[in-house]
Design an enzyme around this catalytic site. Structure first.
Site, PDB file in Angstrom:
ATOM      1  N   HIS A 302      48.066  37.448  44.405  1.00  9.87           N
ATOM      2  CA  HIS A 302      47.017  38.148  43.674  1.00  9.87           C
ATOM      3  C   HIS A 302      46.700  37.506  42.331  1.00  9.87           C
ATOM      4  O   HIS A 302      45.884  38.032  41.583  1.00  9.87           O
ATOM      5  CB  HIS A 302      47.423  39.610  43.442  1.00  9.87           C
ATOM      6  CG  HIS A 302      46.958  40.514  44.533  1.00  9.87           C
ATOM      7  ND1 HIS A 302      46.816  41.870  44.371  1.00  9.87           N
ATOM      8  CD2 HIS A 302      46.595  40.263  45.812  1.00  9.87           C
ATOM      9  CE1 HIS A 302      46.399  42.412  45.496  1.00  9.87           C
ATOM     10  NE2 HIS A 302      46.262  41.454  46.386  1.00  9.87           N
ATOM     11  N   HIS A 518      37.520  47.275  37.948  1.00 10.78           N
ATOM     12  CA  HIS A 518      38.457  46.470  38.715  1.00 10.78           C
ATOM     13  C   HIS A 518      39.518  45.928  37.768  1.00 10.78           C
ATOM     14  O   HIS A 518      40.496  45.321  38.196  1.00 10.78           O
ATOM     15  CB  HIS A 518      37.715  45.321  39.412  1.00 10.78           C
ATOM     16  CG  HIS A 518      38.529  44.621  40.451  1.00 10.78           C
ATOM     17  ND1 HIS A 518      39.084  43.382  40.258  1.00 10.78           N
ATOM     18  CD2 HIS A 518      38.896  44.997  41.706  1.00 10.78           C
ATOM     19  CE1 HIS A 518      39.739  43.010  41.331  1.00 10.78           C
ATOM     20  NE2 HIS A 518      39.650  43.970  42.228  1.00 10.78           N
TER      21      HIS A 518
END
Length: 546
Positions: A302, A518
């Site tokens: 990620h 986000h």
């Protein structure tokens, strides 16, 4: 004409006289059969291909081509009252009734009986395999055509299933939007920076630009095109670490003069996902790949970071955005943009260029944890640059199991150690709340005491080496149903479960209340939110696996 017989009066239609079955080019479809009762209903038989490809083969009706319709799913044939007439001469068909005509056709071209369940199973297998009945665009290679019957062939084919046909996505429509092809609007002419923006030289934390906001709310924010523009340096090479990629869109974000400079993509995709990623990059020979080694089964990559090597020096950018347009369009994102780190003098010791926060050492250790030869040259370049101007701590996270001192090298235990060693205790810290804002929720244990209010809370409430005190309040900020429904993107902006018992998303000061977050941030603030003990911007979701 009408004729009388012992079975009653019957009629032969004159249209049957013109059919010559032995020369037909459209033999894949069987004619409808007529029930001999007085209901006069027809049971249609649909055309079907005998091949598991996307081409339908048409051939003259003959014994050798009977297999062309052998696999046709059909119900029980109603032939109890019909005795087929077998004849090798086409003229024998002229004086037959319509029902006998159909029976004769079925005898020459028999069909295989399958139960409805078998037909259903076959349809499911076809859907799972991703193929369907072909349309006219796919038939050129398998049709025997004399030019005269082309118009007759068209009605005999069934249209392909809409579920099996995948819509083609053009290059300029990436990524596909749930709102339609014209969802993405063009940014205004003054959206991107034309001069070097006024940057915050202390902590260098920035929001992204959001399309559709008033210009004043994008002042001081950055877009990926701004980051990669010549305003920040003459780019020579770059590395893009991320989770999701749209390679074509990413390449377009580089200015034309840098668009063919070497780019290394660091990803965690495997098998089919990796193959799709490599396929994306085929038109771009300057794009190379480095696959992250994930040592545990559920490990993911990620990291969202850029390494930018300029003629003038070196820069690190850590963001919360994937490399897809949707993440840089109407979502709230954050980023840390490093200063331009100059090159060290030749023959400088490797220990030179370190910052007070040991940023250089931590960055080199994180890159070394990939164990990737592709990153070796970048590790050497970083050693040759002066990173002493960095004023933040870098916290890396790598999937794996760690014991002893290694447990404090990565993840939230690394954060706990930094807060223990460097954070300053404050009076009445039990009333200083911990605030966590995030956009994704994973596994947090069976109840809040298992991880969130246990292990993780202990990390977030650490302030110096003082003994543990009463647990402070924890405020979690997450979009509500109304927040998402009224956002710029609507419901597709958020795909997680919503928390109803915590704080909703609100960003009126920056004009981003309708730009769904986000970004992920954590901090320890004073009760009136005028002071911060510490602040963390990160990518991991709220769960114990990140």
């Amino acid at each position: 004409m009408s004729q009388d017989s012992q079975h009653g009066k019957w009629t032969v239609s004159s249209s049957d006289d013109d059919d010559d079955l032995s020369s037909s080019k459209t033999a894949v479809s069987a004619p409808p059969t007529r029930d001999h009762s007085n209901h006069n209903t027809t049971r249609p038989v649909h055309p079907v291909s005998a091949q598991s490809s996307q081409q339908t083969h048409h051939a003259p009706l003959a014994p050798a081509t009977a297999a062309a319709v052998k696999d046709e799913p059909a119900g029980v044939k109603d032939e109890a009252d019909v005795k087929p007439v077998v004849s090798s001469a086409p003229s024998a068909l002229v004086n037959m009734s319509e029902a006998r005509h159909a029976a004769h056709s079925r005898q020459l071209n028999p069909v295989k009986y399958e139960s409805p369940l078998a037909g259903k199973r076959k349809k499911e297998q076809q859907d799972e395999a991703g193929w369907a009945l072909s349309d006219s665009d796919d038939d050129d290679g398998g049709v025997v055509d004399d030019g005269a019957n082309k118009a007759d062939n068209a009605p005999s084919r069934r249209a392909p299933s809409p579920k099996a046909k995948k819509a083609k996505v053009e290059k300029n429509e990436r990524p596909p939007s749930p709102h339609g092809r014209l969802y993405y609007i063009d940014e205004p002419d003054d959206f991107f920076e034309t001069d070097v923006p006024c940057l915050n030289d202390t902590y260098r934390l920035y929001l992204n630009k959001v399309t559709g906001l008033d210009r004043k709310y994008n002042t001081g924010a950055l877009h990926i095109r701004d980051i990669l523009s010549p305003l920040f340096g003459t780019l020579k090479e770059s590395v893009q670490f991320n989770y999701c990629f749209d390679i074509a869109w990413m390449v377009e974000q580089y200015p034309p003069e840098f668009r063919d400079r070497p780019v290394l993509i660091v990803h965690g995709d495997k098998r089919e996902a990796k193959a799709r990623l490599l396929q994306q990059a085929k038109p771009f020979p300057h794009v190379r790949f480095c696959q992250a080694k994930l040592d545990i089964a559920f490990g993911t990559h990620h990291t969202k970071m850029m390494l930018l090597w300029y003629e003038e020096g070196f820069r690190v950018v850590i963001t919360t955005s994937n490399l897809i347009r949707a993440d840089w369009y109407q979502k709230t994102q954050g980023m840390w943009l490093s200063p331009l780190f100059p090159r060290l003098p030749d023959d400088s010791p490797s220990s030179d260029g370190e910052s007070p926060t040991h940023f250089k050492k931590d960055l080199l250790e994180y890159l070394a944890s990939y164990r990737a030869p592709e990153l070796g040259e970048w590790i050497q370049r970083i050693r040759e640059h002066d990173l002493s101007e960095a004023r933040v701590y870098l916290i890396g996270s790598t999937p794996g199991r760690y014991v002893g001192g290694d447990m404090e090298r990565w993840g939230h235990l690394r954060l706990r150690k930094l807060l223990c060693d460097h954070a300053v205790p404050v009076p009445d810290d039990e009333v200083w709340p911990v605030v966590g804002q995030f956009s994704s929720i994973g596994s947090m244990g069976l109840d809040k005491t298992k991880w969130l209010a246990g292990e993780f809370q202990r990390t977030l409430t650490t302030l110096g080496k003082s003994s543990l005190r009463q647990a402070p309040p924890i405020h979690l900020v997450y979009p509500s149903v109304d927040d998402v429904r009224n956002s710029l993107e609507g419901y597709p902006a958020q795909k997680q479960l919503w928390l109803h018992s915590y704080f909703q998303w609100k960003a009126d000061t920056t004009g981003r209340s309708q730009a769904m977050p986000h970004i992920k941030i954590y901090m320890r603030a004073s009760p009136d939110f005028t002071k911060l003990a510490w602040f963390l911007i990160t990518r991991p979701a709220m769960d114990l696996e990140h």
